[in-house]
Write a protein that holds these residues in place. Structure first.
Motif, PDB file in Angstrom:
ATOM      1  N   PHE A  89       2.747  -6.229   7.246  1.00  0.00           N
ATOM      2  CA  PHE A  89       1.198  -6.311   5.625  1.00  0.00           C
ATOM      3  C   PHE A  89       0.998  -5.064   4.997  1.00  0.00           C
ATOM      4  N   ALA A  90       0.706  -5.627   3.549  1.00  0.00           N
ATOM      5  CA  ALA A  90       0.428  -4.522   2.881  1.00  0.00           C
ATOM      6  C   ALA A  90      -1.175  -4.260   2.405  1.00  0.00           C
ATOM      7  N   ASP A  91      -1.668  -3.151   1.691  1.00  0.00           N
ATOM      8  CA  ASP A  91      -3.063  -3.685   1.594  1.00  0.00           C
ATOM      9  C   ASP A  91      -3.036  -4.132  -0.144  1.00  0.00           C
ATOM     10  N   ILE A  92      -4.854  -4.149  -0.230  1.00  0.00           N
ATOM     11  CA  ILE A  92      -5.006  -4.742  -1.465  1.00  0.00           C
ATOM     12  C   ILE A  92      -4.985  -4.540  -2.522  1.00  0.00           C
ATOM     13  N   ASP A  93      -5.622  -5.000  -3.697  1.00  0.00           N
ATOM     14  CA  ASP A  93      -5.969  -4.056  -4.641  1.00  0.00           C
ATOM     15  C   ASP A  93      -7.124  -3.824  -5.203  1.00  0.00           C
ATOM     16  N   PRO A  94      -8.311  -2.481  -5.089  1.00  0.00           N
ATOM     17  CA  PRO A  94      -9.292  -3.301  -5.114  1.00  0.00           C
ATOM     18  C   PRO A  94     -10.330  -4.844  -6.032  1.00  0.00           C
ATOM     19  N   GLN A  95      -9.663  -4.150  -7.091  1.00  0.00           N
ATOM     20  CA  GLN A  95     -10.775  -5.333  -8.238  1.00  0.00           C
ATOM     21  C   GLN A  95      -9.960  -6.255  -7.707  1.00  0.00           C
ATOM     22  N   THR A  96      -9.033  -6.865  -7.751  1.00  0.00           N
ATOM     23  CA  THR A  96      -7.883  -8.426  -7.954  1.00  0.00           C
ATOM     24  C   THR A  96      -8.669  -8.830  -6.291  1.00  0.00           C
ATOM     25  N   LEU A  97      -8.642  -7.979  -5.306  1.00  0.00           N
ATOM     26  CA  LEU A  97      -8.427  -8.996  -4.206  1.00  0.00           C
ATOM     27  C   LEU A  97      -6.999  -8.892  -3.401  1.00  0.00           C
ATOM     28  N   THR A  98      -6.021  -9.285  -4.322  1.00  0.00           N
ATOM     29  CA  THR A  98      -4.620  -9.905  -3.971  1.00  0.00           C
ATOM     30  C   THR A  98      -4.108  -7.821  -3.822  1.00  0.00           C
ATOM     31  N   ILE A  99      -2.733  -8.435  -2.900  1.00  0.00           N
ATOM     32  CA  ILE A  99      -1.599  -7.360  -3.220  1.00  0.00           C
ATOM     33  C   ILE A  99      -1.421  -6.359  -3.560  1.00  0.00           C
ATOM     34  N   ASP A 100      -1.322  -5.667  -3.034  1.00  0.00           N
ATOM     35  CA  ASP A 100      -1.278  -3.870  -3.763  1.00  0.00           C
ATOM     36  C   ASP A 100       0.137  -3.808  -4.084  1.00  0.00           C
ATOM     37  N   VAL A 101       1.165  -4.164  -5.424  1.00  0.00           N
ATOM     38  CA  VAL A 101       2.731  -4.019  -6.090  1.00  0.00           C
ATOM     39  C   VAL A 101       2.609  -2.831  -5.072  1.00  0.00           C
ATOM     40  N   ASP A 102       1.981  -1.402  -5.146  1.00  0.00           N
ATOM     41  CA  ASP A 102       2.837  -0.251  -4.594  1.00  0.00           C
ATOM     42  C   ASP A 102       2.803   0.103  -3.300  1.00  0.00           C
ATOM     43  N   ASP A 103       1.948  -0.637  -2.228  1.00  0.00           N
ATOM     44  CA  ASP A 103       1.817  -0.983  -1.102  1.00  0.00           C
ATOM     45  C   ASP A 103       3.526  -1.354  -0.492  1.00  0.00           C
ATOM     46  N   VAL A 104       3.102  -2.783  -1.841  1.00  0.00           N
ATOM     47  CA  VAL A 104       4.655  -3.224  -1.365  1.00  0.00           C
ATOM     48  C   VAL A 104       5.635  -2.748  -1.572  1.00  0.00           C
ATOM     49  N   LYS A 105       6.366  -2.170  -2.407  1.00  0.00           N
ATOM     50  CA  LYS A 105       7.687  -0.655  -3.050  1.00  0.00           C
ATOM     51  C   LYS A 105       7.682  -0.257  -1.358  1.00  0.00           C
ATOM     52  N   ARG A 106       6.278   0.332  -1.068  1.00  0.00           N
ATOM     53  CA  ARG A 106       6.984   0.870   0.066  1.00  0.00           C
ATOM     54  C   ARG A 106       7.205   0.914   1.595  1.00  0.00           C
ATOM     55  N   LYS A 107       6.622  -0.627   1.637  1.00  0.00           N
ATOM     56  CA  LYS A 107       7.009  -1.533   2.544  1.00  0.00           C
ATOM     57  C   LYS A 107       7.905  -2.345   2.586  1.00  0.00           C
ATOM     58  N   ILE A 108       9.102  -2.564   1.556  1.00  0.00           N
ATOM     59  CA  ILE A 108       9.749  -2.845   1.620  1.00  0.00           C
ATOM     60  C   ILE A 108      11.385  -1.953   2.247  1.00  0.00           C
ATOM     61  N   THR A 109      12.405  -2.662   3.518  1.00  0.00           N
ATOM     62  CA  THR A 109      12.919  -2.086   4.353  1.00  0.00           C
ATOM     63  C   THR A 109      14.404  -3.514   4.052  1.00  0.00           C
ATOM     64  N   PRO A 110      15.361  -2.313   4.606  1.00  0.00           N
ATOM     65  CA  PRO A 110      16.625  -3.556   4.581  1.00  0.00           C
ATOM     66  C   PRO A 110      16.316  -4.916   5.245  1.00  0.00           C
ATOM     67  N   ARG A 111      15.250  -5.195   6.232  1.00  0.00           N
ATOM     68  CA  ARG A 111      15.272  -6.112   6.914  1.00  0.00           C
ATOM     69  C   ARG A 111      14.411  -7.467   6.459  1.00  0.00           C
ATOM     70  N   THR A 112      13.457  -6.823   5.300  1.00  0.00           N
ATOM     71  CA  THR A 112      12.596  -7.810   4.298  1.00  0.00           C
ATOM     72  C   THR A 112      12.929  -8.339   3.415  1.00  0.00           C
ATOM     73  N   LYS A 113      12.612  -9.517   4.051  1.00  0.00           N
ATOM     74  CA  LYS A 113      13.325 -10.596   3.408  1.00  0.00           C
ATOM     75  C   LYS A 113      12.398 -11.565   2.388  1.00  0.00           C
ATOM     76  N   ALA A 114      11.250 -11.415   2.824  1.00  0.00           N
ATOM     77  CA  ALA A 114      10.213 -12.153   1.743  1.00  0.00           C
ATOM     78  C   ALA A 114       8.811 -11.728   1.212  1.00  0.00           C
ATOM     79  N   ILE A 115       8.360 -11.400   0.221  1.00  0.00           N
ATOM     80  CA  ILE A 115       7.487 -10.899  -0.151  1.00  0.00           C
ATOM     81  C   ILE A 115       6.657 -12.857  -0.157  1.00  0.00           C
ATOM     82  N   LEU A 116       5.340 -12.587   0.685  1.00  0.00           N
ATOM     83  CA  LEU A 116       4.399 -13.601   0.366  1.00  0.00           C
ATOM     84  C   LEU A 116       3.066 -13.239   0.350  1.00  0.00           C
TER      85      LEU A 116
END
Ligand SMILES: Cc1ncc(COP(=O)(O)O)c(C=O)c1O
Length: 412
Positions: A89-116
């Motif tokens: 799980f990535a956190d959300i942007d407080p304005q749009t209430l959709t996925i926080d792009v910077d948190d997505v970057k932090r959560k990527i690992t060699p095992r990440t296959k997709a972003i949903l």
């Protein structure tokens, strides 16, 4: 001159013959492609099936991590579990209430296959930025547009932007009152692979060209049944989807204009260039402004005749061990299944041998998601859509202003 059509004679049933089909999928699939600009669309039984087909198409399976949000309807996350991948799980942007792009970057690992990402409440997620991240890390973006099938980003319809996009028309403002969904893509291989999730071999045979796909078609892909039937009504509704969407947007913009100056209420944010289609009209309530909780305010609003919910809490139930009943929940990472990490009784898909680094899901992990779940309130359909117009919107504004003017009655 031959009589048989086989040998060039006239056909008994000619091209213009109006035979009715109970499976007008192809017409709808073509219409969805024309509407969105996507090259391929496959109608399936639901938005959930569109998501699982997309995840399967993307090759997501045991041990693979899929980055998504806990601030969504459960089907987003459930579809990841359905292919035995691990939701991160990535956190959300407080304005749009959709996925926080910077948190997505932090959560990527060699095992990440997709972003949903999810186009939540009708506001598209930051798909262009996510596509850039995906290109850099060799990932796929699967957009859950189940609440936003008529939305746009910089003039481009969702459905044609991400690698794969899922639509739903079960009880949605655009396609009301039928089950059904579709996945869309510009990539023939993804389209064909998605067919394996639940199409009949005869369907796959007619649509797929790749021998790598065809060789697995013979038992109906994974043996699921996600075949769509009876899409006529969705087809009809697609024809005037933009007109109805735009009328709803005008209604919601009216609400925003009138509520902008009401202390304690933050109307929905719309990112420039993004077309928010208001699946729900979601505001934030500030409990400190009047010393009144969101739930108390919502109860007052409902009593005035405006049906408003706290979606993330009210639509996502959590089992209470004390009362042995379902009660208001919160973001999805706090649900029992994520605390136990054991879907099949053997730890899978969270703790199975394919998972190198099992995630731990804890309170406090997603501070924005957790905080927004306590503050949001959503005015729901059918209040927002035509034939309701400005006069109806004004009634809702009147109800909110009445509560705020008499807030003393709610204090304590
Ligand atoms: C964000 C989101 N994703 C997925 C779904 C699943 O769609 P369906 O109910 O058609 O399976 C929904 C349904 O409401 C949804 O809101």
């Amino acid at each position: 001159m031959s009589k048989l059509a086989l040998h060039g004679g006239p056909k008994t049933i000619g091209e213009g013959t109006n035979f009715k089909s109970s499976w007008p999928r192809k017409g709808l699939e073509r219409a969805l492609c024309e509407y969105t600009g996507a090259q391929f669309a496959k109608c399936v039984t639901s938005g959930t099936a569109a998501l699982t087909s997309s995840l399967y198409a993307a090759g997501c399976g045991p041990g693979d991590e899929v980055i998504t949000v806990a601030y969504t309807w459960v089907a987003t996350v459930g579809s990841i579990l359905r292919v035995n991948a691990v939701p991160i799980f990535a956190d959300i942007d407080p304005q749009t209430l959709t996925i926080d792009v910077d948190d997505v970057k932090r959560k990527i690992t060699p095992r990440t296959k997709a972003i949903l990402p999810v186009d939540f409440y009708g506001h598209p997620a930051a798909i262009p930025e996510l596509m850039e991240i995906a290109a850099k890390h060799n990932l796929l973006v699967i957009e859950d547009a189940c609440q936003a099938s008529t939305a746009e980003i910089n003039g481009q319809k969702v459905g044609s932007i991400a690698h794969l996009t899922a639509f739903s028309w079960s009880g949605k403002p655009i396609y009301s009152s039928h089950g059904g969904g579709a996945y869309l893509t510009n990539d023939r291989r993804l389209y064909e692979r998605g067919l394996l999730m639940g199409q009949h071999p005869t369907v796959i045979q007619g649509l797929a060209e790749d021998p790598d796909i065809l060789q697995y078609a013979s038992m109906g892909g994974t043996g699921d049944n996600t075949r769509a039937v009876g899409m006529d009504s969705a087809m009809e509704q697609l024809m005037d989807a933009d007109a109805r969407t735009n009328a709803r947007i005008r209604n919601c913009e009216y609400l925003t204009e009138k509520l902008a100056d009401v202390p304690g209420i933050t109307p929905p944010f719309v990112r420039p260039g993004y077309k928010h289609v208001y699946h729900y009209y979601t505001c934030l309530w500030d409990p400190d402004e009047y010393g009144v909780s969101r739930d108390r305010f919502c109860a007052a609003l409902n009593a005035e005749g405006v049906y408003a919910v706290a979606y993330i809490n009210d639509a996502n139930y959590q089992f209470s061990p004390e009362s042995k009943r379902l009660q208001a929940g919160g973001p999805i990472h706090l649900r029992t299944i994520f605390q136990e990490r054991n879907l099949y009784g053997k730890g899978c898909p969270f703790l199975c041998p394919h998972v190198e680094n099992p995630p731990v899901y804890s309170k406090g992990d997603l501070p924005v998601s957790e905080a927004m779940a306590e503050r949001e309130f959503c005015i729901v359909q059918p209040y927002l859509s035509p034939p309701n117009d400005e006069r109806d919107m004004q009634l809702m504004v009147d109800a909110i202003v009445k509560i705020v003017d008499n807030i003393g009655e709610l204090e304590g």
